[in-house]
Write an enzyme that holds these catalytic residues in place. Structure first.
Site, mmCIF file in Angstrom:
data_model
loop_
_atom_site.group_PDB
_atom_site.id
_atom_site.type_symbol
_atom_site.label_atom_id
_atom_site.label_comp_id
_atom_site.label_asym_id
_atom_site.label_seq_id
_atom_site.Cartn_x
_atom_site.Cartn_y
_atom_site.Cartn_z
ATOM 1 N N SER A 182 0.823 -1.218 0.000
ATOM 2 C CA SER A 182 0.000 0.000 0.000
ATOM 3 C C SER A 182 0.849 1.255 0.000
ATOM 4 C CB SER A 182 -0.833 0.072 1.288
ATOM 5 O OG SER A 182 -1.733 -0.964 1.380
ATOM 6 N N HIS A 235 -1.142 -3.135 -7.392
ATOM 7 C CA HIS A 235 -1.848 -2.694 -6.184
ATOM 8 C C HIS A 235 -3.350 -2.875 -6.369
ATOM 9 C CE1 HIS A 235 -3.053 0.616 -3.158
ATOM 10 N NE2 HIS A 235 -2.787 -0.500 -2.508
ATOM 11 N N GLU A 287 -3.912 -0.705 -9.758
ATOM 12 C CA GLU A 287 -2.816 0.219 -10.086
ATOM 13 C C GLU A 287 -1.596 -0.616 -10.484
ATOM 14 O OE1 GLU A 287 -3.759 4.089 -7.271
ATOM 15 O OE2 GLU A 287 -2.532 2.507 -6.401
ATOM 16 N N ASN A 289 -3.776 5.956 -2.753
ATOM 17 C CA ASN A 289 -3.389 6.184 -1.352
ATOM 18 C C ASN A 289 -2.719 7.533 -1.126
ATOM 19 O OD1 ASN A 289 -4.558 3.846 -0.541
ATOM 20 N ND2 ASN A 289 -2.673 2.649 -0.496
HETATM 21 C C1 LIG Z 1 -3.862 9.111 12.235
HETATM 22 C C2 LIG Z 1 -3.856 7.692 11.869
HETATM 23 C C3 LIG Z 1 -4.363 7.387 10.507
HETATM 24 C C4 LIG Z 1 -3.729 6.176 9.841
HETATM 25 C C5 LIG Z 1 -3.238 6.497 8.483
HETATM 26 C C6 LIG Z 1 -3.181 5.412 7.518
HETATM 27 C C7 LIG Z 1 -4.330 5.456 6.530
HETATM 28 C C8 LIG Z 1 -4.245 4.335 5.593
HETATM 29 C C9 LIG Z 1 -5.465 4.232 4.689
HETATM 30 C C10 LIG Z 1 -5.142 3.587 3.394
HETATM 31 C C11 LIG Z 1 -5.437 2.124 3.391
HETATM 32 C C12 LIG Z 1 -4.743 1.488 2.279
HETATM 33 C C13 LIG Z 1 -5.470 0.339 1.719
HETATM 34 C C14 LIG Z 1 -5.082 0.245 0.284
HETATM 35 O O1 LIG Z 1 -3.905 0.104 -0.025
HETATM 36 C C15 LIG Z 1 -6.065 0.362 -0.786
HETATM 37 C C16 LIG Z 1 -7.478 0.005 -0.486
HETATM 38 O O2 LIG Z 1 -7.929 -1.076 -0.703
HETATM 39 S S1 LIG Z 1 -8.407 1.242 0.147
HETATM 40 C C17 LIG Z 1 -9.979 0.505 0.365
HETATM 41 C C18 LIG Z 1 -10.762 0.543 -0.894
HETATM 42 N N1 LIG Z 1 -12.062 -0.016 -0.639
HETATM 43 C C19 LIG Z 1 -13.115 0.721 -0.360
HETATM 44 O O3 LIG Z 1 -13.044 1.932 -0.344
HETATM 45 C C20 LIG Z 1 -14.377 -0.034 -0.033
HETATM 46 C C21 LIG Z 1 -15.531 0.867 0.101
HETATM 47 N N2 LIG Z 1 -16.729 0.084 0.411
HETATM 48 C C22 LIG Z 1 -17.497 -0.479 -0.542
HETATM 49 O O4 LIG Z 1 -17.260 -0.379 -1.716
HETATM 50 C C23 LIG Z 1 -18.695 -1.241 -0.028
HETATM 51 O O5 LIG Z 1 -18.995 -0.801 1.257
HETATM 52 C C24 LIG Z 1 -18.466 -2.798 -0.012
HETATM 53 C C25 LIG Z 1 -18.399 -3.320 -1.460
HETATM 54 C C26 LIG Z 1 -17.229 -3.201 0.750
HETATM 55 C C27 LIG Z 1 -19.660 -3.465 0.687
HETATM 56 O O6 LIG Z 1 -20.801 -2.975 0.112
HETATM 57 P P1 LIG Z 1 -22.178 -2.863 0.914
HETATM 58 O O7 LIG Z 1 -23.229 -2.421 -0.042
HETATM 59 O O8 LIG Z 1 -21.955 -2.087 2.124
HETATM 60 O O9 LIG Z 1 -22.439 -4.322 1.417
HETATM 61 P P2 LIG Z 1 -22.959 -5.597 0.680
HETATM 62 O O10 LIG Z 1 -22.593 -6.700 1.603
HETATM 63 O O11 LIG Z 1 -24.377 -5.443 0.274
HETATM 64 O O12 LIG Z 1 -22.059 -5.746 -0.650
HETATM 65 C C28 LIG Z 1 -22.357 -5.096 -1.882
HETATM 66 C C29 LIG Z 1 -22.123 -6.093 -3.023
HETATM 67 O O13 LIG Z 1 -20.764 -6.490 -3.041
HETATM 68 C C30 LIG Z 1 -20.664 -7.900 -2.823
HETATM 69 N N3 LIG Z 1 -19.524 -8.190 -1.974
HETATM 70 C C31 LIG Z 1 -19.138 -7.480 -0.905
HETATM 71 N N4 LIG Z 1 -18.040 -8.001 -0.364
HETATM 72 C C32 LIG Z 1 -17.729 -9.070 -1.125
HETATM 73 C C33 LIG Z 1 -16.690 -10.030 -1.091
HETATM 74 N N5 LIG Z 1 -15.730 -10.006 -0.156
HETATM 75 N N6 LIG Z 1 -16.676 -10.990 -2.026
HETATM 76 C C34 LIG Z 1 -17.618 -11.049 -2.988
HETATM 77 N N7 LIG Z 1 -18.618 -10.155 -3.083
HETATM 78 C C35 LIG Z 1 -18.680 -9.195 -2.158
HETATM 79 C C36 LIG Z 1 -21.950 -8.305 -2.160
HETATM 80 O O14 LIG Z 1 -22.276 -9.626 -2.406
HETATM 81 C C37 LIG Z 1 -22.932 -7.352 -2.795
HETATM 82 O O15 LIG Z 1 -23.311 -7.845 -4.059
HETATM 83 P P3 LIG Z 1 -24.790 -7.551 -4.599
HETATM 84 O O16 LIG Z 1 -24.836 -8.205 -5.907
HETATM 85 O O17 LIG Z 1 -24.932 -6.070 -4.692
HETATM 86 O O18 LIG Z 1 -25.700 -8.156 -3.583
HETATM 87 N N1 LIG Z 2 -5.932 -4.312 3.927
HETATM 88 C C1 LIG Z 2 -6.128 -3.590 2.819
HETATM 89 O O1 LIG Z 2 -7.200 -2.987 2.643
HETATM 90 C C2 LIG Z 2 -5.060 -3.501 1.787
HETATM 91 C C3 LIG Z 2 -3.780 -3.966 2.022
HETATM 92 N N2 LIG Z 2 -2.816 -3.885 1.028
HETATM 93 C C4 LIG Z 2 -1.473 -4.403 1.271
HETATM 94 O O2 LIG Z 2 -1.513 -5.825 1.087
HETATM 95 C C5 LIG Z 2 -0.579 -6.451 1.969
HETATM 96 C C6 LIG Z 2 -1.322 -7.470 2.831
HETATM 97 O O3 LIG Z 2 -2.319 -6.793 3.555
HETATM 98 P P1 LIG Z 2 -3.552 -7.587 4.203
HETATM 99 O O4 LIG Z 2 -3.947 -8.704 3.316
HETATM 100 O O5 LIG Z 2 -4.541 -6.570 4.605
HETATM 101 O O6 LIG Z 2 -2.858 -8.173 5.520
HETATM 102 P P2 LIG Z 2 -3.336 -9.387 6.430
HETATM 103 O O7 LIG Z 2 -2.754 -9.136 7.756
HETATM 104 O O8 LIG Z 2 -4.793 -9.609 6.289
HETATM 105 O O9 LIG Z 2 -2.605 -10.646 5.749
HETATM 106 C C7 LIG Z 2 -1.225 -10.786 5.684
HETATM 107 C C8 LIG Z 2 -0.922 -12.277 5.619
HETATM 108 O O10 LIG Z 2 0.458 -12.448 5.328
HETATM 109 C C9 LIG Z 2 0.907 -13.545 6.081
HETATM 110 N N3 LIG Z 2 2.364 -13.454 6.179
HETATM 111 C C10 LIG Z 2 3.081 -12.579 6.911
HETATM 112 N N4 LIG Z 2 4.404 -12.787 6.692
HETATM 113 C C11 LIG Z 2 4.491 -13.816 5.793
HETATM 114 C C12 LIG Z 2 5.583 -14.494 5.162
HETATM 115 N N5 LIG Z 2 6.842 -14.158 5.400
HETATM 116 N N6 LIG Z 2 5.299 -15.483 4.287
HETATM 117 C C13 LIG Z 2 4.021 -15.835 4.026
HETATM 118 N N7 LIG Z 2 2.962 -15.221 4.590
HETATM 119 C C14 LIG Z 2 3.199 -14.226 5.459
HETATM 120 C C15 LIG Z 2 0.171 -13.441 7.418
HETATM 121 O O11 LIG Z 2 0.152 -14.669 8.085
HETATM 122 C C16 LIG Z 2 -1.203 -12.984 6.948
HETATM 123 O O12 LIG Z 2 -2.077 -14.068 6.712
HETATM 124 C C17 LIG Z 2 0.106 -5.335 2.744
HETATM 125 O O13 LIG Z 2 1.288 -4.988 2.063
HETATM 126 C C18 LIG Z 2 -0.918 -4.196 2.671
HETATM 127 O O14 LIG Z 2 -0.337 -2.936 2.798
HETATM 128 C C19 LIG Z 2 -3.076 -3.379 -0.219
HETATM 129 C C20 LIG Z 2 -4.349 -2.931 -0.506
HETATM 130 C C21 LIG Z 2 -5.420 -2.922 0.479
#
Ligand SMILES: CCCCCCCCCCCCCC(=O)CC(=O)SCCNC(=O)CCNC(=O)[C@H](O)C(C)(C)COP(=O)(O)OP(=O)(O)OC[C@H]1O[C@@H](n2cnc3c(N)ncnc32)[C@H](O)[C@@H]1OP(=O)(O)O
Ligand SMILES: NC(=O)C1=CN([C@@H]2O[C@H](COP(=O)(O)OP(=O)(O)OC[C@H]3O[C@@H](n4cnc5c(N)ncnc54)[C@H](O)[C@@H]3O)[C@@H](O)[C@H]2O)C=CC1
Length: 310
Positions: free
Chosen positions: A144, A165, A177, A215
């Site tokens: 990330s 990504h 990405e 991000n």
């Molecule tokens: C000061 C301290 C601060 C800390 C700083 C650090 C900050 C770091 C932040 C950055 C994190 C980095 C992570 C990253 O690298 C990148 C990311 O991934 S960011 C996250 C991106 N994701 C989102 O933004 C998700 C947003 N949410 C949604 O889109 C919806 O809420 C979600 C789809 C998750 C759920 O939808 P919802 O309508 O609420 O629920 P439903 O349960 O009805 O689902 C809708 C639809 O989707 C299907 N579905 C949901 N989940 C799954 C699944 N796992 N597998 C299969 N299908 C799934 C579900 O069945 C529904 O389908 P329908 O046909 O519509 O019924």
């Molecule tokens: N959580 C999120 O929404 C997102 C996370 N990422 C990135 O993806 C990566 C994984 O994140 P998550 O799946 O959320 O973490 P997670 O904590 O859910 O899973 C990580 C997994 O890696 C395994 N693991 C740790 N060290 C290992 C090793 N040496 N060999 C094999 N397995 C090992 C752990 O047992 C665990 O099951 C991180 O780099 C994170 O920044 C990227 C996009 C979204």
């Protein structure tokens, strides 16, 4: 070098022309992201080895994939239960599990690393894999926030290294990405873009800049939400409601934090604070530190900013 993939089931491009020759991939890490990536790769016709630290973890990962696939089947095969069953069993059948990444290298065309967000641990893994993998194997990280170049520097295959990504939940989020470092060859980058299409994702290209595209914009927003809470400006529920109803986001920042995992958020914040000590945005968060210290990691542990205990 496109070839027709005959194994796709209905709803998953049965007549799709495969863009790449990537047939087998190894996904390392079977957590939130790794299990989602393995699922989508298998459901789009790839053979997948999913690797994690223990069979217990891998069994949970496979169970999570099964549950997620059920949701996909419910939607895509609503009027074709037999087709749905076949899709589910074929997809699961393409996923094998292992506790040794090195043992999977011999047959693999692409590695996608999705382990803990820690540079040293990722570097150690890739340096071991570099010695074991065939010459043609492409290495990628799903990190990330860590520069891809820093991870790649632990290998001697910089021309075959890039970033893929994905977004959480991988089966639902459409974006991928694709990141290149200066040494990534055009051949590698094009293969990664084509693989993204095979995974049925919309790809965007990005250089190896901090946070890539999403991000870079999302992290400051998430940080400011936690600072608002720390200042006592508003409650998590009110901030989440405001961003959902006022800005149209599907989840508010605290719901999203719990969904991403607070441990992963802390790894990101700590990493950026170390790399950019002059930037006050990345100063530590007492609230995040406290929650993670108490084992409250979000939805995956049953509690984070909210409780998920039934
Ligand atoms: C000061 C301290 C601060 C800390 C700083 C650090 C900050 C770091 C932040 C950055 C994190 C980095 C992570 C990253 O690298 C990148 C990311 O991934 S960011 C996250 C991106 N994701 C989102 O933004 C998700 C947003 N949410 C949604 O889109 C919806 O809420 C979600 C789809 C998750 C759920 O939808 P919802 O309508 O609420 O629920 P439903 O349960 O009805 O689902 C809708 C639809 O989707 C299907 N579905 C949901 N989940 C799954 C699944 N796992 N597998 C299969 N299908 C799934 C579900 O069945 C529904 O389908 P329908 O046909 O519509 O019924
Ligand atoms: N959580 C999120 O929404 C997102 C996370 N990422 C990135 O993806 C990566 C994984 O994140 P998550 O799946 O959320 O973490 P997670 O904590 O859910 O899973 C990580 C997994 O890696 C395994 N693991 C740790 N060290 C290992 C090793 N040496 N060999 C094999 N397995 C090992 C752990 O047992 C665990 O099951 C991180 O780099 C994170 O920044 C990227 C996009 C979204």
């Amino acid at each position: 070098m496109a070839s027709v993939c005959k194994t796709f089931s209905r709803g998953f491009s049965s007549s799709a022309i495969r863009q790449t020759t990537i047939k087998h991939l190894t996904v390392i890490g079977g957590g939130l992201m790794g299990s989602g990536i393995a699922q989508v790769a298998a459901s789009t016709g790839h053979q997948v080895s999913m690797v994690d630290q223990s069979d217990d973890i891998l069994n949970k990962s496979k169970a999570n994939i099964g549950k997620s696939l059920q949701r996909v089947v419910k939607k895509k095969f609503a009027d074709d239960p037999k087709g749905g069953e076949q899709f589910l069993s074929e997809t699961m059948g393409r996923i094998e599990t292992s506790t040794s990444a090195v043992a999977c290298m011999e047959k693999t065309d692409l590695v996608i690393e999705a382990i803990v967000e820690n540079l040293e641990i990722k570097q150690k893994l890739f340096s071991e894999l570099d010695a074991a993998a065939p010459k043609h194997t492409i290495f990628t990280s799903n990190t990330s926030s860590i520069p891809i170049g820093d991870i790649a520097s632990s290998t001697k295959r910089l021309d075959r290294f890039g970033g893929l990504h994905f977004f959480n939940p991988v089966p639902v989020m459409k974006l991928l990405e694709v990141i290149r470092i200066p040494a990534t060859s055009d051949e590698t980058f094009n293969k990664l873009l084509a693989f993204g299409k095979d995974m049925q994702k919309a790809t965007v290209n990005c250089k190896d800049t901090p946070g890539f595209i999403v991000n870079r914009l999302l992290v400051p927003y998430m940080i400011e939400a936690v600072r608002m809470l720390e200042r006592g400006d508003a409650s998590p529920r009110d901030i989440d409601t405001a961003m959902k109803l006022g800005a149209g986001y599907p989840m508010g920042p605290f719901e999203l934090s719990d969904y991403v995992g607070l441990d992963t958020m802390k790894f990101i914040l700590d990493g950026w604070s170390k790399n950019y000590p002059e930037n006050p945005l990345f100063r530590p968060s007492p609230m995040l530190d406290k929650l993670v210290g108490e084992g409250k990691l979000g939805a995956k542990s049953g509690e984070g900013f909210y409780s998920y205990k039934k």
